[in-house]
Design a protein around this motif. Structure first.
Motif, mmCIF file in Angstrom:
data_model
loop_
_atom_site.group_PDB
_atom_site.id
_atom_site.type_symbol
_atom_site.label_atom_id
_atom_site.label_comp_id
_atom_site.label_asym_id
_atom_site.label_seq_id
_atom_site.Cartn_x
_atom_site.Cartn_y
_atom_site.Cartn_z
ATOM 1 N N TYR A 50 -23.831 17.126 32.216
ATOM 2 C CA TYR A 50 -22.604 16.675 31.533
ATOM 3 C C TYR A 50 -22.490 17.297 30.149
ATOM 4 O O TYR A 50 -21.433 17.786 29.756
ATOM 5 C CB TYR A 50 -22.609 15.148 31.433
ATOM 6 C CG TYR A 50 -21.521 14.600 30.539
ATOM 7 C CD1 TYR A 50 -20.195 14.578 30.950
ATOM 8 C CD2 TYR A 50 -21.829 14.141 29.257
ATOM 9 C CE1 TYR A 50 -19.202 14.091 30.124
ATOM 10 C CE2 TYR A 50 -20.851 13.655 28.427
ATOM 11 C CZ TYR A 50 -19.528 13.633 28.866
ATOM 12 O OH TYR A 50 -18.555 13.154 28.046
ATOM 13 N N GLU A 102 -21.623 21.019 30.414
ATOM 14 C CA GLU A 102 -20.189 21.230 30.700
ATOM 15 C C GLU A 102 -19.322 20.849 29.496
ATOM 16 O O GLU A 102 -18.310 21.499 29.213
ATOM 17 C CB GLU A 102 -19.788 20.407 31.919
ATOM 18 C CG GLU A 102 -20.409 20.904 33.220
ATOM 19 C CD GLU A 102 -20.023 20.031 34.399
ATOM 20 O OE1 GLU A 102 -19.221 19.092 34.175
ATOM 21 O OE2 GLU A 102 -20.505 20.284 35.519
ATOM 22 N N LEU A 103 -19.727 19.772 28.801
ATOM 23 C CA LEU A 103 -18.959 19.335 27.627
ATOM 24 C C LEU A 103 -18.999 20.395 26.529
ATOM 25 O O LEU A 103 -17.975 20.717 25.911
ATOM 26 C CB LEU A 103 -19.509 17.999 27.101
ATOM 27 C CG LEU A 103 -18.796 17.413 25.884
ATOM 28 C CD1 LEU A 103 -17.331 17.114 26.219
ATOM 29 C CD2 LEU A 103 -19.489 16.145 25.401
ATOM 30 N N ASN A 104 -20.201 20.940 26.316
ATOM 31 C CA ASN A 104 -20.322 21.996 25.303
ATOM 32 C C ASN A 104 -19.497 23.224 25.673
ATOM 33 O O ASN A 104 -18.850 23.852 24.836
ATOM 34 C CB ASN A 104 -21.792 22.388 25.124
ATOM 35 C CG ASN A 104 -22.551 21.368 24.302
ATOM 36 O OD1 ASN A 104 -21.971 20.704 23.455
ATOM 37 N ND2 ASN A 104 -23.848 21.241 24.546
ATOM 38 N N SER A 105 -19.521 23.551 26.972
ATOM 39 C CA SER A 105 -18.744 24.696 27.438
ATOM 40 C C SER A 105 -17.255 24.461 27.239
ATOM 41 O O SER A 105 -16.517 25.350 26.802
ATOM 42 C CB SER A 105 -19.058 24.967 28.915
ATOM 43 O OG SER A 105 -18.237 26.006 29.421
ATOM 44 N N TYR A 106 -16.831 23.239 27.535
ATOM 45 C CA TYR A 106 -15.401 22.902 27.391
ATOM 46 C C TYR A 106 -14.975 22.977 25.921
ATOM 47 O O TYR A 106 -13.925 23.524 25.590
ATOM 48 C CB TYR A 106 -15.155 21.506 27.953
ATOM 49 C CG TYR A 106 -13.768 20.993 27.675
ATOM 50 C CD1 TYR A 106 -12.665 21.454 28.395
ATOM 51 C CD2 TYR A 106 -13.545 20.060 26.658
ATOM 52 C CE1 TYR A 106 -11.403 20.993 28.125
ATOM 53 C CE2 TYR A 106 -12.282 19.597 26.386
ATOM 54 C CZ TYR A 106 -11.203 20.062 27.121
ATOM 55 O OH TYR A 106 -9.947 19.601 26.853
ATOM 56 N N ILE A 107 -15.827 22.436 25.061
ATOM 57 C CA ILE A 107 -15.487 22.423 23.633
ATOM 58 C C ILE A 107 -15.434 23.835 23.078
ATOM 59 O O ILE A 107 -14.533 24.190 22.299
ATOM 60 C CB ILE A 107 -16.500 21.563 22.861
ATOM 61 C CG1 ILE A 107 -16.331 20.082 23.236
ATOM 62 C CG2 ILE A 107 -16.330 21.739 21.357
ATOM 63 C CD1 ILE A 107 -17.381 19.176 22.639
ATOM 64 N N ASN A 160 -14.786 26.567 24.740
ATOM 65 C CA ASN A 160 -13.594 27.215 25.296
ATOM 66 C C ASN A 160 -12.327 26.743 24.586
ATOM 67 O O ASN A 160 -11.439 27.532 24.264
ATOM 68 C CB ASN A 160 -13.518 26.925 26.798
ATOM 69 C CG ASN A 160 -12.328 27.636 27.452
ATOM 70 O OD1 ASN A 160 -12.133 28.828 27.246
ATOM 71 N ND2 ASN A 160 -11.543 26.900 28.218
ATOM 72 N N LEU A 161 -12.268 25.395 24.352
ATOM 73 C CA LEU A 161 -11.100 24.835 23.661
ATOM 74 C C LEU A 161 -11.000 25.376 22.239
ATOM 75 O O LEU A 161 -9.912 25.720 21.754
ATOM 76 C CB LEU A 161 -11.197 23.311 23.647
ATOM 77 C CG LEU A 161 -10.036 22.565 22.969
ATOM 78 C CD1 LEU A 161 -8.724 22.865 23.697
ATOM 79 C CD2 LEU A 161 -10.303 21.072 22.922
ATOM 80 N N ARG A 204 -9.674 28.848 22.373
ATOM 81 C CA ARG A 204 -8.230 28.883 22.677
ATOM 82 C C ARG A 204 -7.396 28.450 21.474
ATOM 83 O O ARG A 204 -6.311 28.979 21.231
ATOM 84 C CB ARG A 204 -7.939 27.978 23.876
ATOM 85 C CG ARG A 204 -8.464 28.555 25.198
ATOM 86 C CD ARG A 204 -8.440 27.505 26.295
ATOM 87 N NE ARG A 204 -7.086 27.008 26.502
ATOM 88 C CZ ARG A 204 -6.807 25.868 27.131
ATOM 89 N NH1 ARG A 204 -7.790 25.112 27.595
ATOM 90 N NH2 ARG A 204 -5.559 25.500 27.291
#
Length: 665
Positions: free
Chosen positions: A66, A69-74, A76-77, A80
């Protein structure tokens, strides 16, 4: 070291004390359960221990996945967001300008760069050289964020960030275009009235009326088609108009030439028709728009007709036309109705106060005394308000004669005395004016809501509130003429008009008609004849109107400065340091009209109240009223005036010349 890096990868909320405390409680609870299981049964203890280890491993596995994935999402965000900021800075329709301390352009963003032409280099250039409008806005201490600036054919809404010395330009060209189209196509409602249709058609047979109507229909159809106007005839003498704001502006640029054209065309058939129009715009409600249009039409008719009045909500009215003397439409029936209505109002009032305008002339004093006599004939308490400190030489002489007649003089009171005496149930009658600001004692109107207006000047925008009766006839020579006609219908056994009152009324007619040479109709001579029959002393009038030698010399000195500003229009002025009474200016203007080549005369002089006054006179071809209204005054087509505060005589002359050229072109 690696452990520290891993700890840093965890989000901040994972290190929160409350979360750690919750995990600790769960672990302690599991340990207690394992210990208790061993106490009860050894095999159960081993089973619980294995389950406990499995749960911890599974929790660790899911937690790690988790967090990864959270670190990856952050990440990426975050990427962007930064990419979006960069793209926005480049592609969003917002121009950014950074300035140095000397207001020279140091940097513009890529979007604004694309809006500039290839030859346009703005870097290191002063802002006022690049766009003067932007520079003015930047220096404005009271600027607002809704300022619109045009640059290279586009419109921008400008915002200033003072701490960064930056300008932000939001491209609103499309929205501005839509707004402009909306404003251009907003509805405009108007009423068109045929002033003297009944008078013209009453002498025609059915065939003649039909031909006249056919001519009107053809003309209005062509006019409506040329200007995109929908029109509908609602009665014999009224038309309803519907058009757009764009077409109204076009008609205004033409100065409503339909008014002159229709008069000239019908005059060729010996059927001179004049029209009046009331035009309104700026309201979303059609009901209110129609009411405003009707109000504008009423104002146009109150000013004598043959003109158009355009007015939006909360705007000053604009006048067009009015180039001819108003036609005589008053009848004996109307005079009788006004007289009877006024007598009824007088009878229902406690006291009556009659007042004219400031700097009263013979017409103001005479008509005031005439109305007071009507009230006395009805046995009512009446007072004429006169300020003895504000009288010209001719009126001063008249007041000296009035003092010899105690019965008349006892009813004359000062403005201060009138304000002390008046009560809510009393009646105030304004004569020879209708603007409260011009009244001798305007505070009287605030102490009672009962008032009557009797005047012969064209009605202006400023008007007394809710009058009980309005008798404004712009075609009349004077207010004294109107008041004189009212005597015929007074049914009372009271004392009739006496010699001094008749003399004052006749003096008002003589002064306002310049010895029966201007604005004189058959009714004027009828009124003068009646006043002569009841004892008016014309010899006394000539004596009262005699001028002092000094006054004659003053007029001569003013005329020495006469200059023609265009064909037929002459201006004369006194010295800025010399003070002239208003009557001298008026007499000088009248004298100038007697000169060859003078169609309109303007006299500009310094007054005793430190204001600059303009007296305007015309032989009828030029409407001096409209010119004076542009400068805050008013009056008649051929007799008008204004007062200017805070300017010198020379400055006033320059302003007058500008107005003359703009109105007479």
């Amino acid at each position: 070291m690696n452990n520290k890096k891993k700890e840093k990868q965890f989000p901040e909320f994972m290190n929160h004390p409350s979360l750690r405390f919750s995990i600790l409680i769960v672990v302690i609870t599991q340990i207690i359960m394992v210990v208790l299981s061993f106490t009860a049964y050894i095999w159960l203890g081993f089973l619980m221990l294995i389950l406990f280890v499995i749960i911890i491993l599974i929790a660790w596995k899911f937690g790690s996945d988790y967090l990864r994935e959270l670190n990856s999402y952050i990440l990426n965000l975050s990427y962007r967001i930064k990419r979006g900021e960069q793209e926005a800075l480049i592609k969003m329709p917002i121009g950014i300008i950074l300035l140095n301390d000397e207001n020279e352009i140091e940097w513009v963003n890529p979007y604004l760069q694309t809006q500039l032409s290839d030859e346009e280099n703005v870097l290191n250039e002063p802002l006022d050289k690049v766009n003067e409008e932007l520079a003015i806005y930047l220096m404005d201490s009271e600027r607002n964020d809704k300022q619109i600036v045009e640059w290279n054919g586009k419109k921008y809404q400008v915002t200033v960030q003072t701490d960064l010395n930056a300008l932000y330009l939001l491209d609103i060209t499309e929205y501005a275009t839509v707004k402009e189209e909306y404003e251009e196509n907003r509805p405009v409602i108007g009423w068109l009235f045929l002033d003297n249709y009944d008078e013209i058609t009453q002498g025609l047979d059915d065939r003649g009326v039909s031909g006249f109507n056919s001519m009107l229909t053809t003309y209005f159809s062509n006019w409506g088609r040329q200007h995109g106007i929908f029109y509908k005839r609602t009665s014999d003498d009224r038309y309803f108009l519907l058009l757009s704001r764009k077409e109204l502006r076009r008609i205004e640029n033409e100065k409503f030439n339909i008014i002159d054209n229709i008069r000239e065309r019908t005059s060729k058939r010996n059927l001179p028709l004049t029209i009046s129009m009331g035009i309104a715009y700026g309201e979303d409600s059609f009901d209110k728009l129609s009411e405003l249009a009707q109000s504008n039409l009423d104002l146009a008719l109150g000013r004598g007709g043959d003109q158009a009045i355009v007015k939006a909500v909360n705007e000053e009215p604009r006048y067009y036309g009015g180039k001819t003397n108003p036609m005589e439409k008053r009848t004996r029936v109307r005079s009788r109705m006004i007289s009877q209505a006024m007598q009824k109002i007088m009878t229902d009032s406690d006291q009556i106060f009659v007042m004219g305008h400031k700097n009263p002339d013979m017409d103001s004093i005479g008509s005031g005394l005439g109305v007071a006599r009507i009230a006395k004939m009805l046995k009512k308490s009446v007072y004429v308000v006169v300020d003895n400190e504000d009288l010209g030489s001719d009126v001063t002489k008249l007041m000296d004669e009035i003092k010899k007649h105690e019965q008349v003089h006892s009813n004359i009171v000062s403005p201060n005395k009138a304000e002390e005496m008046i009560t809510e149930g009393d009646l105030v009658i304004l004569v020879d004016h209708h603007k409260p600001v011009l009244s001798i004692a305007p505070n009287l109107l605030k102490k009672t809501n009962r008032n009557i207006v009797i005047d012969h000047h064209r009605r202006g925008e400023d008007f007394t509130e809710n009058p009980l009766l309005v008798y404004i006839e712009p075609y009349a020579s004077s207010t004294a003429e109107l008041v004189t006609e009212l005597f015929e219908y007074v049914t009372s056994d009271g004392d009739p008009i006496n010699r001094i009152e008749a003399t004052a009324l006749l003096g008002g007619i003589v002064v306002d008609t310049n010895n029966f040479s201007l604005r004189t109709g058959s009714r004027t001579f009828d009124a003068a004849s009646y006043l002569q029959s009841v004892g008016a002393n014309s010899t006394m009038i000539q004596r009262l109107l005699k001028e002092d030698p000094e006054n004659y010399l003053q007029r001569s000195r003013i005329i020495e400065n006469l200059e023609f500003v265009r064909d037929g229009v002459a201006i004369a002025a006194g010295e800025d340091n010399d003070v002239y009474p208003p009557v001298t200016s008026a007499q000088t203007a009248d004298t100038m009209l007697s000169m060859s080549g003078v169609e309109a005369a303007f006299v500009v002089t310094r007054r005793s109240d430190d204001m600059v006054g303009i007296s305007a006179r015309s032989l009828g071809k030029i409407n001096v009223q409209i010119i004076m209204e542009k400068m805050g005054g008013g009056g008649h087509l051929s007799n008008a005036a204004t007062q200017i505060d805070g300017k010198s005589v020379s400055e006033t002359i320059e302003e007058l010349k500008e107005v003359i050229h703009s109105e007479l072109n």
